[in-house]
Design a protein around this motif. Structure first.
Motif, PDB file in Angstrom:
ATOM      1  N   GLY A 135       0.787  -1.236   0.120  1.00 27.56           N
ATOM      2  CA  GLY A 135       0.063  -0.049   0.013  1.00 27.56           C
ATOM      3  C   GLY A 135       0.920   1.186   0.035  1.00 27.56           C
ATOM      4  O   GLY A 135       0.217   2.235  -0.355  1.00 27.56           O
ATOM      5  N   LEU A 136       2.081   1.178   0.285  1.00 30.92           N
ATOM      6  CA  LEU A 136       2.977   2.391   0.555  1.00 30.92           C
ATOM      7  C   LEU A 136       3.298   2.780  -1.007  1.00 30.92           C
ATOM      8  O   LEU A 136       3.487   4.230  -0.997  1.00 30.92           O
ATOM      9  N   THR A 137       3.192   2.212  -1.839  1.00 28.52           N
ATOM     10  CA  THR A 137       3.405   2.697  -3.286  1.00 28.52           C
ATOM     11  C   THR A 137       2.407   3.710  -3.875  1.00 28.52           C
ATOM     12  O   THR A 137       2.542   4.530  -4.582  1.00 28.52           O
ATOM     13  N   ARG A 138       1.300   3.963  -3.149  1.00 30.80           N
ATOM     14  CA  ARG A 138       0.173   4.872  -3.578  1.00 30.80           C
ATOM     15  C   ARG A 138       0.000   6.006  -2.898  1.00 30.80           C
ATOM     16  O   ARG A 138      -0.817   6.893  -3.138  1.00 30.80           O
ATOM     17  N   TYR A 139       0.748   5.905  -1.663  1.00 32.58           N
ATOM     18  CA  TYR A 139       0.600   7.073  -0.706  1.00 32.58           C
ATOM     19  C   TYR A 139       1.931   7.806  -0.695  1.00 32.58           C
ATOM     20  O   TYR A 139       2.980   7.362  -0.918  1.00 32.58           O
ATOM     21  N   ARG A 140       1.725   9.212  -0.418  1.00 29.83           N
ATOM     22  CA  ARG A 140       2.934  10.204  -0.354  1.00 29.83           C
ATOM     23  C   ARG A 140       3.280  10.173   1.246  1.00 29.83           C
ATOM     24  O   ARG A 140       3.006  10.949   1.890  1.00 29.83           O
ATOM     25  N   VAL A 141       3.941   8.976   1.249  1.00 28.33           N
ATOM     26  CA  VAL A 141       4.588   8.690   2.856  1.00 28.33           C
ATOM     27  C   VAL A 141       5.066   9.955   3.187  1.00 28.33           C
ATOM     28  O   VAL A 141       5.234  10.528   4.337  1.00 28.33           O
ATOM     29  N   LEU A 142       6.290  10.582   2.317  1.00 25.10           N
ATOM     30  CA  LEU A 142       7.198  11.558   2.783  1.00 25.10           C
ATOM     31  C   LEU A 142       6.129  12.789   3.101  1.00 25.10           C
ATOM     32  O   LEU A 142       6.507  13.505   4.110  1.00 25.10           O
ATOM     33  N   HIS A 143       4.989  12.888   2.374  1.00 26.72           N
ATOM     34  CA  HIS A 143       4.315  14.181   2.689  1.00 26.72           C
ATOM     35  C   HIS A 143       3.565  13.985   4.036  1.00 26.72           C
ATOM     36  O   HIS A 143       3.203  15.021   4.606  1.00 26.72           O
ATOM     37  N   ASP A 144       3.285  12.614   4.441  1.00 27.17           N
ATOM     38  CA  ASP A 144       2.596  12.591   5.653  1.00 27.17           C
ATOM     39  C   ASP A 144       3.718  12.264   7.014  1.00 27.17           C
ATOM     40  O   ASP A 144       3.117  11.992   8.023  1.00 27.17           O
ATOM     41  N   LEU A 145       5.062  12.403   6.639  1.00 24.45           N
ATOM     42  CA  LEU A 145       5.732  12.208   7.708  1.00 24.45           C
ATOM     43  C   LEU A 145       5.767  13.197   9.079  1.00 24.45           C
ATOM     44  O   LEU A 145       5.723  12.721  10.072  1.00 24.45           O
ATOM     45  N   PRO A 146       5.397  14.517   8.881  1.00 23.61           N
ATOM     46  CA  PRO A 146       5.098  15.372   9.833  1.00 23.61           C
ATOM     47  C   PRO A 146       4.090  14.669  10.992  1.00 23.61           C
ATOM     48  O   PRO A 146       4.284  14.668  11.994  1.00 23.61           O
ATOM     49  N   ILE A 190      -0.226  -2.865  13.477  1.00 25.68           N
ATOM     50  CA  ILE A 190      -0.585  -3.022  12.102  1.00 25.68           C
ATOM     51  C   ILE A 190      -2.224  -3.074  11.819  1.00 25.68           C
ATOM     52  O   ILE A 190      -2.784  -2.567  10.744  1.00 25.68           O
ATOM     53  N   ASN A 191      -2.840  -3.177  12.943  1.00 27.12           N
ATOM     54  CA  ASN A 191      -4.385  -3.074  12.892  1.00 27.12           C
ATOM     55  C   ASN A 191      -4.805  -1.516  12.705  1.00 27.12           C
ATOM     56  O   ASN A 191      -6.034  -1.560  11.958  1.00 27.12           O
ATOM     57  N   ALA A 192      -4.027  -0.496  13.053  1.00 27.00           N
ATOM     58  CA  ALA A 192      -4.456   0.881  12.702  1.00 27.00           C
ATOM     59  C   ALA A 192      -4.253   1.020  11.423  1.00 27.00           C
ATOM     60  O   ALA A 192      -5.280   1.698  10.583  1.00 27.00           O
ATOM     61  N   TYR A 193      -3.402   0.252  10.530  1.00 25.55           N
ATOM     62  CA  TYR A 193      -3.341   0.524   9.185  1.00 25.55           C
ATOM     63  C   TYR A 193      -4.547  -0.276   8.423  1.00 25.55           C
ATOM     64  O   TYR A 193      -5.173   0.134   7.539  1.00 25.55           O
ATOM     65  N   ALA A 225      -7.169   1.269   5.779  1.00 27.35           N
ATOM     66  CA  ALA A 225      -7.394   0.816   4.619  1.00 27.35           C
ATOM     67  C   ALA A 225      -8.948   0.525   4.448  1.00 27.35           C
ATOM     68  O   ALA A 225      -9.635   0.639   3.397  1.00 27.35           O
ATOM     69  N   ARG A 226      -9.453  -0.131   5.512  1.00 27.53           N
ATOM     70  CA  ARG A 226     -10.795  -0.343   5.474  1.00 27.53           C
ATOM     71  C   ARG A 226     -11.821   0.672   5.333  1.00 27.53           C
ATOM     72  O   ARG A 226     -12.729   0.718   4.462  1.00 27.53           O
ATOM     73  N   TYR A 227     -11.511   1.817   5.789  1.00 27.55           N
ATOM     74  CA  TYR A 227     -12.250   2.955   6.025  1.00 27.55           C
ATOM     75  C   TYR A 227     -12.016   3.945   4.957  1.00 27.55           C
ATOM     76  O   TYR A 227     -12.276   5.151   4.982  1.00 27.55           O
ATOM     77  N   ARG A 228     -10.846   3.662   4.293  1.00 27.55           N
ATOM     78  CA  ARG A 228     -10.188   4.567   3.086  1.00 27.55           C
ATOM     79  C   ARG A 228      -9.857   6.051   3.780  1.00 27.55           C
ATOM     80  O   ARG A 228     -10.458   6.983   3.064  1.00 27.55           O
ATOM     81  N   GLU A 233      -6.890   8.357   5.829  1.00 24.19           N
ATOM     82  CA  GLU A 233      -5.408   8.649   6.699  1.00 24.19           C
ATOM     83  C   GLU A 233      -4.780   7.471   6.420  1.00 24.19           C
ATOM     84  O   GLU A 233      -3.875   7.194   7.267  1.00 24.19           O
ATOM     85  N   GLN A 234      -4.656   6.599   5.232  1.00 27.93           N
ATOM     86  CA  GLN A 234      -3.798   5.596   4.943  1.00 27.93           C
ATOM     87  C   GLN A 234      -2.523   5.882   5.069  1.00 27.93           C
ATOM     88  O   GLN A 234      -1.554   5.182   5.723  1.00 27.93           O
ATOM     89  N   GLY A 235      -2.197   7.027   4.303  1.00 29.25           N
ATOM     90  CA  GLY A 235      -1.012   7.444   4.395  1.00 29.25           C
ATOM     91  C   GLY A 235      -0.339   7.894   5.504  1.00 29.25           C
ATOM     92  O   GLY A 235       0.993   7.385   5.803  1.00 29.25           O
ATOM     93  N   LEU A 236      -1.008   8.679   6.366  1.00 31.23           N
ATOM     94  CA  LEU A 236      -0.346   8.655   7.582  1.00 31.23           C
ATOM     95  C   LEU A 236       0.012   7.645   8.540  1.00 31.23           C
ATOM     96  O   LEU A 236       0.974   7.630   9.143  1.00 31.23           O
TER      97      LEU A 236
END
Length: 309
Positions: A212-223, A268-271, A275-278, A280-283
């Motif tokens: 799932g990380l390939t579709r999210y802007r992880v760097l954008h969500d780092l703060p 991992i349950n937070a992720y 994902a289930r509710y679509r 804040e996946q990236g953060l």
């Protein structure tokens, strides 16, 4: 070094999922299906297997629960409050911020680490906390997310009941809780099936996270992820440590287990819920990664503080 060697294989599975998705070895559809499988089958099986685990003998005072979940409530409240004040984060997203800040990665990291630190002295409180932690935290998060505002309480509760009746997590909680109360457990082929599904939860969840990380802007969500990670690795275990060692009375091994349990990275349950509710996946994905990497150092610090390094 012990904490590092425990965490590196976990992070390695996330990297495997990320590389497999990035290279096209698995498609986005496969990653979504894997997440769905984990949420609908693997995690519910893990919940049932945990709740029906053959009992270890011991006694736990209410102060043990108050220490751990008091710290979790503080971290959850702080995470949700910060989330609500963050631009672009809705109510569901704020709930997930708080959940991520208080949901520990216990099955993947906590169990082997705590066993190594406390051995048999920590086995009973560890498994009792494991059995209560997963259903209570997941249940509370799901209840809050499924609750829709703006309607009378009766309508909200009715709608929530209908939704939860079809939710695999809550069905697993009901089944596991009923079996636990009746003293029942699986055996033979049913046990093999449940254990087989439960055994896939950790690997599949971590691979799904990486994919799932390939579709999210992880760097954008780092703060934002760094804030969640700081709450999880700092505020949560510190609050539990103060309550367990300086407010309530309990054996040192019990207090240490509660503290280390809280010191684990974002679960991992937070992720899976994100994902289930679509939302804040990236953060949440970034928070899992940041906290898992940082936990290599912070857990060593907690082990040293507890005299178990």
């Amino acid at each position: 070094m012990t904490a590092l060697t425990l965490i590196l294989p976990i992070f390695g599975l996330v990297i495997v999922g990320w590389l497999a998705s990035l290279s096209g070895l698995i498609s986005e559809r496969v990653g979504d299906g894997l997440s769905e499988y984990v949420f609908a089958l693997a995690v519910p099986a893990l919940i049932v297997a945990t709740l029906t685990r053959p009992g270890l003998s011991g006694e736990i005072a209410w102060g043990f629960w108050a220490s751990y979940f008091g710290g979790a409530a503080l971290a959850w409240a702080a995470g949700s409050l910060i989330g609500r004040r963050t631009k672009g984060v809705d109510r569901r997203g704020a709930i997930l911020h708080g959940f991520a800040a208080s949901q520990s990665n216990t099955v993947f990291v906590g169990v082997p680490m705590i066993f190594q630190a406390y051995g048999e002295a920590g086995a009973f409180p560890l498994f009792m906390l494991l059995a209560v932690h997963l259903p209570l935290m997941m249940g509370a998060a799901t209840f809050l997310i499924e609750s829709e505002g703006g309607r009378p309480l009766g309508q909200r509760l009715k709608a929530l009941g209908l939704v939860l009746a079809k939710n695999p997590i809550f069905l697993a909680l009901l089944l596991g809780g009923a079996m636990k109360a009746l003293g029942l457990s699986f055996s033979g082929i049913p046990k093999t099936l449940v254990d087989g599904l439960a055994g896939t939860a950790s690997t599949c969840a971590l691979i799904a996270l990486g994919a799932g990380l390939t579709r999210y802007r992880v760097l954008h969500d780092l703060p934002g992820a760094s804030v969640v990670a700081a709450l999880k690795l700092g505020v949560h275990p510190l609050a539990v440590y103060l309550l367990a060692f300086h407010v309530f009375m309990m054996p040192p091994a019990y207090a240490g287990v509660a503290t280390l349990f809280a010191a684990m990275p974002v679960g991992i349950n937070a992720y899976l819920l994100a994902a289930r509710y679509r939302t804040e996946q990236g953060l949440v994905a970034a928070a899992v990664l940041v906290s898992t990497l940082a936990a290599a150092a912070t857990t060593v610090g907690w082990l040293l503080l507890l005299g178990r390094g």
